[in-house]
Enzyme design. Structure first.
Site, PDB file in Angstrom:
ATOM      1  N   ASP A  46      -0.635 117.303  76.200  1.00  0.00           N
ATOM      2  CA  ASP A  46       0.344 116.257  76.472  1.00  0.00           C
ATOM      3  C   ASP A  46       0.632 115.377  75.255  1.00  0.00           C
ATOM      4  O   ASP A  46      -0.268 114.719  74.736  1.00  0.00           O
ATOM      5  CB  ASP A  46      -0.186 115.401  77.621  1.00  0.00           C
TER       6      ASP A  46
ATOM      7  N   SER B 214       6.241 114.739  76.618  1.00  0.00           N
ATOM      8  CA  SER B 214       5.772 115.006  77.976  1.00  0.00           C
ATOM      9  C   SER B 214       6.949 115.370  78.896  1.00  0.00           C
ATOM     10  O   SER B 214       7.665 116.330  78.607  1.00  0.00           O
ATOM     11  CB  SER B 214       4.987 113.797  78.488  1.00  0.00           C
TER      12      SER B 214
END
Length: 403
Positions: free
Chosen positions: A260, A116
């Site tokens: 993500d 991320s």
């Protein structure tokens, strides 16, 4: 990152955001069609022309080509930097890296992994202190606010995400250039490894990408794939659009949906398939693996009386879920490290810094966590050798982000 302590929810913002969440459920009906493919194709899919550049984190099979994945040690100590997710909390990790460089004690890491926001940082952390100032600029100057386009929110309600991808892609493309990728490829050839985690939303599996191998592939489309993976790993589902990556299985071509990496795990240390594989029970003899894990989030308990409304409860529950997931991953890594002789050091935000979920890239907040990371490393009190965080509650002091 959501730090629940001292979050002030203004009624007008809550009403607007709750409305956004309710309307977002309608978005799927307007999503574009995709090529249908099955689980067998998904399990055997490859990125055409790139060879074995990725694995599923839950696989226990032999790596496709270990020489391309494991570092080639240059001395007895092998140093591994792990950069977690955490959104704007990534400024904490940038502060740690900057102070580490300024002290003249930062190793040249043999392995760097990112998830991320950690994926955005990882290529530059991999290349070393030369890129510190660029990271400081990205995380403390206020440019991160460009990622939020308030004018797009109403349109995003009936699309694939609340925010458009263009600002994030523009930022990544501006800094992750062909020149940067060439430098990463050169380091990969020396035996250093750069890894990034994404979540395959079709298979619900975590994917580990060998970014150095991609950079070193020599393919004209390598830069686009490299950038797509970084963008995917940093794209919070529903907030930023997922990234479609072309894949092939047998004679069928299709697009996988990646998002993500933090949806699968907020940190990438040792893939879980390896942890549970008896054949991978020890690090090669004659070398010591030093693992430095920077968690761009707070893990200690933070008390705050929760407002009894939908959005506040969802925010608190999300924070609890992220913390529990991160702690579990840290404990699993710690137990594996104890068994295999890996030396683990963990750092996280250990003081209460107010964060407003309606202003996710607030510059004052990002500067505050940057300063906190810098000060903790500079003082020599940053690293913990065990993933224990509850005791920090007694000593944590709120920080005034306006100073």
């Amino acid at each position: 990152m959501i730090s629940p302590n001292a979050i002030e929810y203004r009624a007008v913002n809550l009403d607007r955001l709750v409305g956004i969440l309710m309307l977002a459920f309608l978005a799927g009906c307007l999503a574009p069609d995709r090529v249908v493919y099955g689980p067998k194709a998904a399990a055997n899919a490859t990125i055409e022309g790139f060879g074995d550049i990725r694995i599923y984190a839950d696989t226990s099979r032999q790596l496709p080509e270990e020489r391309e994945w494991l570092p080639i040690p240059r001395d007895k100590d092998v140093n591994y930097l792990v950069l977690s997710g955490g959104g704007s909390g990534g400024a904490f990790g940038v502060g740690v890296l900057k102070a580490w460089s300024d002290r003249g004690e930062r190793p040249e890491f043999d392995i760097v992994s990112g998830v991320s926001t950690g994926a955005l940082m990882a290529p530059f952390a991999f290349l070393g202190p030369t890129y510190d100032d660029m990271l400081v600029e990205l995380y403390t100057s206020g440019v991160a606010k460009e990622l939020v386009d308030a004018d797009f929110l109403p349109k995003g309600l009936l699309g694939p995400s609340l925010l458009k991808q263009a600002p994030l892609r523009k930022m990544v493309e501006r800094h992750l250039t062909r020149e940067v990728m060439a430098k990463i490829a050169a380091e990969h050839r020396k035996g250093r490894r750069l890894l990034v985690l994404t979540s395959n939303l079709d298979s619900l599996r975590a994917v580990v990408w060998n970014m150095g191998a991609i950079a070193d592939s020599g393919r004209p489309d390598a830069l686009k794939l490299f950038q797509d993976i970084i963008i995917a790993s940093a794209s919070l589902p529903g907030i930023f659009p997922a990234v479609l990556i072309k894949a092939k299985s047998g004679g069928q071509e299709f697009e996988e949906m990646h998002s993500d990496g933090g949806s699968a795990s907020s940190i990438l240390t040792i893939p879980e398939g390896w942890m549970t594989n008896p054949a991978k029970s020890a690090w090669p003899k004659g070398h010591r693996l030093n693992m430095y894990i920077i968690v761009n989030n707070a893990l200690m308990p933070e008390f705050s009386t929760t407002t009894n409304n939908t959005f506040a409860v969802m925010a608190r529950a999300s924070s609890a879920l992220i913390r529990a997931q991160t702690r579990s991953a840290l404990v699993a890594t710690y137990l594996y490290a104890q068994r295999t002789g890996i030396r683990v050091r963990v750092a996280s935000i250990d003081t209460q810094i107010p964060y407003n979920v309606t202003d996710p890239f607030n510059t004052d907040y990002m500067r505050a966590v940057f300063n906190h990371g810098y000060a903790r490393l500079a003082s020599g009190g940053l690293w913990k050798d065990k993933p224990l965080f509850a005791d920090e509650l007694a000593v944590a002091q709120p920080v005034d982000v306006t100073r």
